[in-house]
Design a protein around this motif. Structure first.
Motif, PDB file in Angstrom:
ATOM      1  N   TYR A 132      10.440  -5.476  -7.400  1.00 35.50           N
ATOM      2  CA  TYR A 132      10.237  -4.059  -7.698  1.00 35.50           C
ATOM      3  C   TYR A 132       8.747  -3.716  -7.734  1.00 35.50           C
ATOM      4  O   TYR A 132       8.311  -2.701  -7.165  1.00 35.50           O
ATOM      5  N   CYS A 133       7.956  -4.560  -8.393  1.00 35.62           N
ATOM      6  CA  CYS A 133       6.527  -4.267  -8.559  1.00 35.62           C
ATOM      7  C   CYS A 133       5.769  -4.378  -7.239  1.00 35.62           C
ATOM      8  O   CYS A 133       4.856  -3.590  -6.972  1.00 35.62           O
ATOM      9  N   ARG A 134       6.140  -5.351  -6.408  1.00 36.54           N
ATOM     10  CA  ARG A 134       5.463  -5.475  -5.110  1.00 36.54           C
ATOM     11  C   ARG A 134       5.819  -4.311  -4.193  1.00 36.54           C
ATOM     12  O   ARG A 134       4.977  -3.862  -3.408  1.00 36.54           O
ATOM     13  N   GLN A 135       7.065  -3.848  -4.289  1.00 37.82           N
ATOM     14  CA  GLN A 135       7.444  -2.668  -3.510  1.00 37.82           C
ATOM     15  C   GLN A 135       6.644  -1.457  -3.966  1.00 37.82           C
ATOM     16  O   GLN A 135       6.205  -0.650  -3.142  1.00 37.82           O
ATOM     17  N   ARG A 136       6.433  -1.336  -5.279  1.00 37.48           N
ATOM     18  CA  ARG A 136       5.621  -0.237  -5.813  1.00 37.48           C
ATOM     19  C   ARG A 136       4.190  -0.324  -5.292  1.00 37.48           C
ATOM     20  O   ARG A 136       3.580   0.693  -4.933  1.00 37.48           O
ATOM     21  N   THR A 137       3.652  -1.532  -5.227  1.00 35.88           N
ATOM     22  CA  THR A 137       2.294  -1.718  -4.710  1.00 35.88           C
ATOM     23  C   THR A 137       2.203  -1.298  -3.247  1.00 35.88           C
ATOM     24  O   THR A 137       1.207  -0.705  -2.819  1.00 35.88           O
ATOM     25  N   ASN A 138       3.245  -1.607  -2.468  1.00 33.46           N
ATOM     26  CA  ASN A 138       3.253  -1.190  -1.059  1.00 33.46           C
ATOM     27  C   ASN A 138       3.204   0.332  -0.927  1.00 33.46           C
ATOM     28  O   ASN A 138       2.467   0.873  -0.087  1.00 33.46           O
ATOM     29  N   TRP A 139       3.977   1.039  -1.765  1.00 33.52           N
ATOM     30  CA  TRP A 139       3.957   2.501  -1.727  1.00 33.52           C
ATOM     31  C   TRP A 139       2.599   3.039  -2.160  1.00 33.52           C
ATOM     32  O   TRP A 139       2.110   4.042  -1.605  1.00 33.52           O
ATOM     33  N   LEU A 140       1.961   2.388  -3.140  1.00 35.10           N
ATOM     34  CA  LEU A 140       0.630   2.824  -3.579  1.00 35.10           C
ATOM     35  C   LEU A 140      -0.389   2.708  -2.448  1.00 35.10           C
ATOM     36  O   LEU A 140      -1.241   3.586  -2.265  1.00 35.10           O
ATOM     37  N   GLN A 141      -0.312   1.632  -1.689  1.00 37.25           N
ATOM     38  CA  GLN A 141      -1.234   1.454  -0.563  1.00 37.25           C
ATOM     39  C   GLN A 141      -1.017   2.515   0.504  1.00 37.25           C
ATOM     40  O   GLN A 141      -1.985   3.054   1.067  1.00 37.25           O
ATOM     41  N   LEU A 142       0.249   2.835   0.775  1.00 35.39           N
ATOM     42  CA  LEU A 142       0.533   3.886   1.766  1.00 35.39           C
ATOM     43  C   LEU A 142       0.071   5.257   1.264  1.00 35.39           C
ATOM     44  O   LEU A 142      -0.429   6.067   2.042  1.00 35.39           O
ATOM     45  N   ALA A 143       0.232   5.511  -0.048  1.00 33.85           N
ATOM     46  CA  ALA A 143      -0.227   6.778  -0.614  1.00 33.85           C
ATOM     47  C   ALA A 143      -1.747   6.889  -0.525  1.00 33.85           C
ATOM     48  O   ALA A 143      -2.292   7.970  -0.259  1.00 33.85           O
ATOM     49  N   ALA A 144      -2.447   5.771  -0.737  1.00 30.93           N
ATOM     50  CA  ALA A 144      -3.911   5.779  -0.617  1.00 30.93           C
ATOM     51  C   ALA A 144      -4.343   6.067   0.821  1.00 30.93           C
ATOM     52  O   ALA A 144      -5.314   6.804   1.061  1.00 30.93           O
TER      53      ALA A 144
END
Length: 449
Positions: A132-144
């Motif tokens: 779950y947390c790594r998936q969240r990190t992936n979305w954060l990178q795409l948002a950046a």
């Protein structure tokens, strides 16, 4: 006289597996007839287990090759095998031409002689949370990335929003971008979205928003804004899933559930921090240990520690030195002839090491704290990069001792968080005003009895 030296067999009934993307080579001995190739489908994995069990194998060693080992590892664990997941660098020194058959036999030989050590693997609960947390990190990178592209299109439109607001994706910036995407290109109208905390005036914001209004750039801006909103929605979904999962795990543990003391939520919450009560959840998750009291540790850092290693994972390391060595933060001394040839930290990284190095870098910007003073002492002698590594190692030792020994963080120099500093400053100003106007308790109807 010639002497022959032989190594003792440590694991008598063992096998070695060379993991591949399309097939797995399994060796139960050193003869060619002892090596067999299997596929990677679910039925093939079950066939591997049946073949091993039929040959009396109880221990298996294999390399951690990409993500191809995970399904095989789960199937072997389900069938009760003792599994050694070895790092590839410990099995790559086979002599002669490299083939899959030779690799499988070499792994089996090393495992039989007891020369392979297993890699660290978190428990299943931590592994689920890690997903779950790594998936969240992936979305954060795409948002950046979407945020950077929005700034690019705004510059091409000659709308210098980045000059008049601190964060383009803040309260003021997002409202202005949303209005632009809806077709409003009037600078004065757009400037009315100014938040009261914004330092620039409406006039200056309106002056910065006079652009060339090119339709192709407006189209690109709208596309990136919609992508940014989509990513933010996915991040919120991940936060909800993480929150539910953590609360479920805490409720399943009666000891953690009964903790009544609350953690002190002093630290400022970053806008990218998970929208959950991480202070209290982490406090309960670690059995009454508040990692947030360590200066420099953010909510994202604590969430990384929870998801990558978990509360029980710390117990797999006998000492803090083993823990720092696993994270490749300890010096790797190379000594020959009594002389130290090198003491550099070994290459390699993981997510916890990256998170602790970021926390150490933030500590270097603090003032008058125990860890920041340590950081500056190392930086003065050997430079900032070495200081970041040394402080990250010190953080790892502190965290290991806190979690395993259930010790509270007690630095020699107390660190005041933002709310504490504001409270002390307010008290200081009130005392100054009382002394200035000679105010007495009875003047304020305060009872002294």
């Amino acid at each position: 006289m010639n002497k022959k030296m032989e190594l003792d067999i440590i694991n008598l009934h063992c096998a070695g597996i060379d993991v591949g993307s399309r097939s797995h080579f399994v060796a139960i001995g050193q003869d060619l007839s002892d090596v067999k190739e299997f596929g990677v489908y679910a039925e093939d994995l079950q066939d591997i287990c049946n073949w091993l069990l039929g040959n009396g194998i109880n221990s298996v060693a294999m390399e951690s090759t990409g993500s191809y080992w995970q399904n095989l590892y789960a199937e072997l664990a389900k069938n009760g095998f003792d599994i050694i997941l070895a790092n590839g660098k410990f099995t790559k020194n086979a002599k002669g031409k490299k083939t899959d058959v030779k690799d499988a036999r070499w792994i089996q030989k090393l495992h039989a002689l007891g020369l392979l050590s297993s890699s660290f693997l978190p428990d299943e609960t931590t592994e689920i949370l890690r997903t779950y947390c790594r998936q969240r990190t992936n979305w954060l990178q795409l948002a950046a990335e979407a945020s950077n592209k929005m700034q690019k299109y705004l510059k091409l439109l000659n709308m210098r929003l980045d000059v008049v607001v601190k964060d383009v994706c803040g309260l003021t910036g997002l409202k202005i971008i949303e209005d632009i995407c809806k077709g409003n290109l009037d600078p004065n109208s757009l400037a009315k979205h100014r938040h009261y905390n914004c330092r620039k005036s409406e006039e200056e914001i309106a002056k910065a928003l006079k652009g060339n209004n090119r339709q192709d750039f407006l189209f690109g801006l709208k596309q990136e804004f919609e992508s940014y909103q989509f990513y933010q929605k996915k991040i919120a979904d991940c936060d909800k899933q993480i929150d539910r999962f953590l609360k479920k795990q805490i409720n399943l543990d009666p000891i953690k559930k009964k903790l009544k003391t609350k953690a002190k939520p002093y630290k400022r919450i970053n806008k990218n921090a998970p929208k959950i009560e991480l202070n209290q959840l982490a406090f309960q998750y670690f059995g009454g240990i508040d990692l947030m009291q360590i200066e420099g540790l953010s909510h994202a850092t604590v969430l990384t520690i929870i998801s990558e290693i978990g509360s029980e994972g710390f117990n797999k390391f006998p000492t803090a030195k083993h823990f720092t060595s696993w994270m490749r933060l300890a010096p790797n001394n190379k000594i020959s002839g009594g002389k130290v040839l090198s003491h550099r930290t070994p290459k390699g990284s993981n997510r916890i090491k990256t998170a602790l190095r970021q926390a150490a870098n933030a500590i270097g910007n603090l003032k008058d704290t125990h860890l920041s003073n340590f950081f500056r002492k190392i930086a003065f002698k050997k430079g900032r990069q070495v200081a970041v590594s040394a402080t990250a190692r010190k953080l790892a030792v502190i965290i290991w001792n806190m979690v395993t020994k259930k010790q509270a963080y007690q630095p020699p120099t107390d660190y005041l968080f933002l709310d504490q500093k504001r409270k002390m400053g307010l008290v200081k100003r009130i005392k100054k005003q009382i002394n200035k106007f000679d105010i007495k308790p009875e003047d304020l109807d305060f009872s002294t009895s």
